[in-house]
Enzyme design. Structure first.
Site, PDB file in Angstrom:
ATOM      1  N   LEU A 134      31.613 -17.903 -14.258  1.00 57.35           N
ATOM      2  CA  LEU A 134      31.678 -17.635 -12.809  1.00 57.35           C
ATOM      3  C   LEU A 134      31.427 -18.920 -12.041  1.00 57.35           C
ATOM      4  CD1 LEU A 134      29.446 -14.410 -12.744  1.00 57.35           C
ATOM      5  CD2 LEU A 134      31.953 -14.516 -12.526  1.00 57.35           C
ATOM      6  N   ASP A 191      28.863 -17.095 -19.275  1.00 61.67           N
ATOM      7  CA  ASP A 191      27.734 -17.657 -18.518  1.00 61.67           C
ATOM      8  C   ASP A 191      26.405 -17.559 -19.262  1.00 61.67           C
ATOM      9  OD1 ASP A 191      28.755 -18.518 -15.813  1.00 61.67           O
ATOM     10  OD2 ASP A 191      29.565 -16.480 -15.877  1.00 61.67           O
ATOM     11  N   GLU A 209      18.205 -18.532 -17.902  1.00 62.31           N
ATOM     12  CA  GLU A 209      17.153 -18.249 -16.924  1.00 62.31           C
ATOM     13  C   GLU A 209      17.365 -16.923 -16.195  1.00 62.31           C
ATOM     14  OE1 GLU A 209      15.108 -20.752 -13.556  1.00 62.31           O
ATOM     15  OE2 GLU A 209      17.154 -20.336 -12.965  1.00 62.31           O
ATOM     16  N   ASP A 210      18.628 -16.532 -16.013  1.00 62.78           N
ATOM     17  CA  ASP A 210      18.883 -15.370 -15.160  1.00 62.78           C
ATOM     18  C   ASP A 210      18.562 -14.029 -15.809  1.00 62.78           C
ATOM     19  OD1 ASP A 210      19.791 -16.779 -12.896  1.00 62.78           O
ATOM     20  OD2 ASP A 210      21.624 -17.253 -13.994  1.00 62.78           O
ATOM     21  N   ARG A 244      27.828 -10.413 -16.591  1.00 60.23           N
ATOM     22  CA  ARG A 244      26.641 -10.991 -17.219  1.00 60.23           C
ATOM     23  C   ARG A 244      25.667  -9.924 -17.728  1.00 60.23           C
ATOM     24  NH1 ARG A 244      24.014 -16.168 -14.863  1.00 60.23           N
ATOM     25  NH2 ARG A 244      23.341 -16.031 -17.025  1.00 60.23           N
ATOM     26  N   ARG A 260      23.069 -11.525  -5.827  1.00 62.29           N
ATOM     27  CA  ARG A 260      22.829 -11.044  -7.198  1.00 62.29           C
ATOM     28  C   ARG A 260      21.578 -10.157  -7.331  1.00 62.29           C
ATOM     29  NH1 ARG A 260      25.364 -14.711 -10.813  1.00 62.29           N
ATOM     30  NH2 ARG A 260      27.407 -15.146  -9.911  1.00 62.29           N
ATOM     31  N   HIS A 310      21.363 -18.620  -5.663  1.00 60.39           N
ATOM     32  CA  HIS A 310      20.045 -18.126  -6.075  1.00 60.39           C
ATOM     33  C   HIS A 310      18.942 -18.819  -5.276  1.00 60.39           C
ATOM     34  CE1 HIS A 310      22.024 -17.239 -10.169  1.00 60.39           C
ATOM     35  NE2 HIS A 310      21.620 -16.075  -9.700  1.00 60.39           N
ATOM     36  N   CYS A 359      18.395 -23.242 -14.678  1.00 61.40           N
ATOM     37  CA  CYS A 359      19.146 -22.128 -15.278  1.00 61.40           C
ATOM     38  C   CYS A 359      19.311 -22.239 -16.784  1.00 61.40           C
ATOM     39  CB  CYS A 359      20.551 -22.062 -14.688  1.00 61.40           C
ATOM     40  SG  CYS A 359      20.683 -22.598 -13.014  1.00 61.40           S
TER      41      CYS A 359
HETATM   42  C1  CIR Z   1      26.674 -17.530 -12.522  1.00 59.60           C
HETATM   43  O1  CIR Z   1      27.389 -17.524 -11.513  1.00 59.60           O
HETATM   44  O2  CIR Z   1      25.981 -16.567 -12.838  1.00 59.60           O
HETATM   45  C2  CIR Z   1      26.662 -18.760 -13.383  1.00 59.60           C
HETATM   46  N1  CIR Z   1      27.951 -19.376 -13.352  1.00 59.60           N
HETATM   47  C3  CIR Z   1      25.626 -19.731 -12.913  1.00 59.60           C
HETATM   48  C4  CIR Z   1      24.249 -19.208 -13.003  1.00 59.60           C
HETATM   49  C5  CIR Z   1      23.247 -20.205 -12.531  1.00 59.60           C
HETATM   50  N2  CIR Z   1      21.936 -19.724 -12.716  1.00 59.60           N
HETATM   51  C6  CIR Z   1      20.916 -20.010 -11.920  1.00 59.60           C
HETATM   52  O3  CIR Z   1      21.080 -20.637 -10.866  1.00 59.60           O
HETATM   53  N3  CIR Z   1      19.748 -19.520 -12.263  1.00 59.60           N
END
Ligand code: CIR
Length: 253
Positions: A18, A60, A65-66, A85, A131, A161, A248
């Protein structure tokens, strides 16, 4: 102090991750090199690094971290805001079961990307973003409170984020850019302002009294070094193309 970090090797499907950055697709070979270097830096900071295998099903998934919030008391497995995700959490939960006695979860209709959660001691700021929704944030706060910690929400409008624009670097130092410079909830911190043209540098991390900062942001480097911080520059340009960065790419605990 952190003892360990979890990272996940990027798969070749990373190039289809993404993105709203508009910087083109990442170069996979270069991303692998940068990821390896990131691991070396974490080790240099004294961490044992747990390296998970790549998973081509989830482009992704290197942005570990997410999918979980790790606290000294428990791990909270999230329910990511992006549909593509959501399947990342199952394997992360299995990994976390090896390291945490207490594991909590966020359930529908709650949505949380832990990139929206910033730890300041035993308090956790939770960004309400595209998100992370209110229902998800409230589930996280309830879990935190059941272990004697606290949480509160922060509205955000302009970045993906919360930690895209703000980073807590311990000792009351808060790196902030854009909309976060004027948030009343952050007034009590020693704000280290990141210039709008270098806003990507706001995604830096504290690792055992070293600060990992992306390469190529001289004003941010100057601001942080003037504040007496011990900086290590790390090149994560390929992950930037997918809106990801230093925070991340690992779960630190
Ligand atoms: C996303 O859009 O979920 C990933 N391409 C990037 C996630 C980045 N994560 C973060 O800032 N904690």
């Amino acid at each position: 102090m952190f003892k360990k970090a979890i990272v996940k090797t990027p798969g070749e499907s990373l190039v289809n991750g993404l993105s709203r950055a508009g910087l083109g697709h990442p170069n996979y070979e270069q991303a692998l090199v940068q990821h390896g270097n990131y691991i070396d830096v974490l080790k240099h900071c004294g961490l044992e690094v747990i390296i998970l295998e790549k998973d081509e099903n989830f482009p992704d998934s290197t942005f570990v971290e997410d999918v979980a919030l790790l606290t000294p008391e428990c791990a909270i497995v999230t329910n990511p805001g992006a549909a593509s995700r959501r399947g990342e959490v199952a394997s992360m939960q299995k990994t976390l079961e090896k390291h945490f006695i207490h594991i909590e979860k966020v359930f529908e209709p709650g949505r949380v990307d832990a990139g929206d959660i910033m730890m300041v001691g035993a308090h956790y700021y939770i960004g309400l973003s595209e998100r992370t929704n209110q229902k998800g944030a409230l589930q996280v706060i309830k879990h935190l409170e059941s272990y004697g910690m606290t949480g509160s929400t922060v509205e955000l409008k302009h970045v993906l984020h919360l930690k895209t624009g703000v980073a807590y670097l311990e000792h009351n130092n808060l790196v902030a850019s854009g909309e976060f410079l004027s948030k009343p909830e952050f007034e009590k911190f020693n704000i280290l302002e990141i210039d709008a043209v270098e806003s990507y540098a706001a995604n830096c991390i504290w690792v055992n009294d070293r600060i990992l900062l992306p390469v190529g942001y001289p004003k941010a480097y100057e601001t942080l070094s003037q504040a007496g911080l011990d900086i290590i520059e790390v090149d994560v340009s390929e992950f930037r193309k997918l809106d990801g960065g230093l925070s991340c790419l690992s779960l630190r605990f």
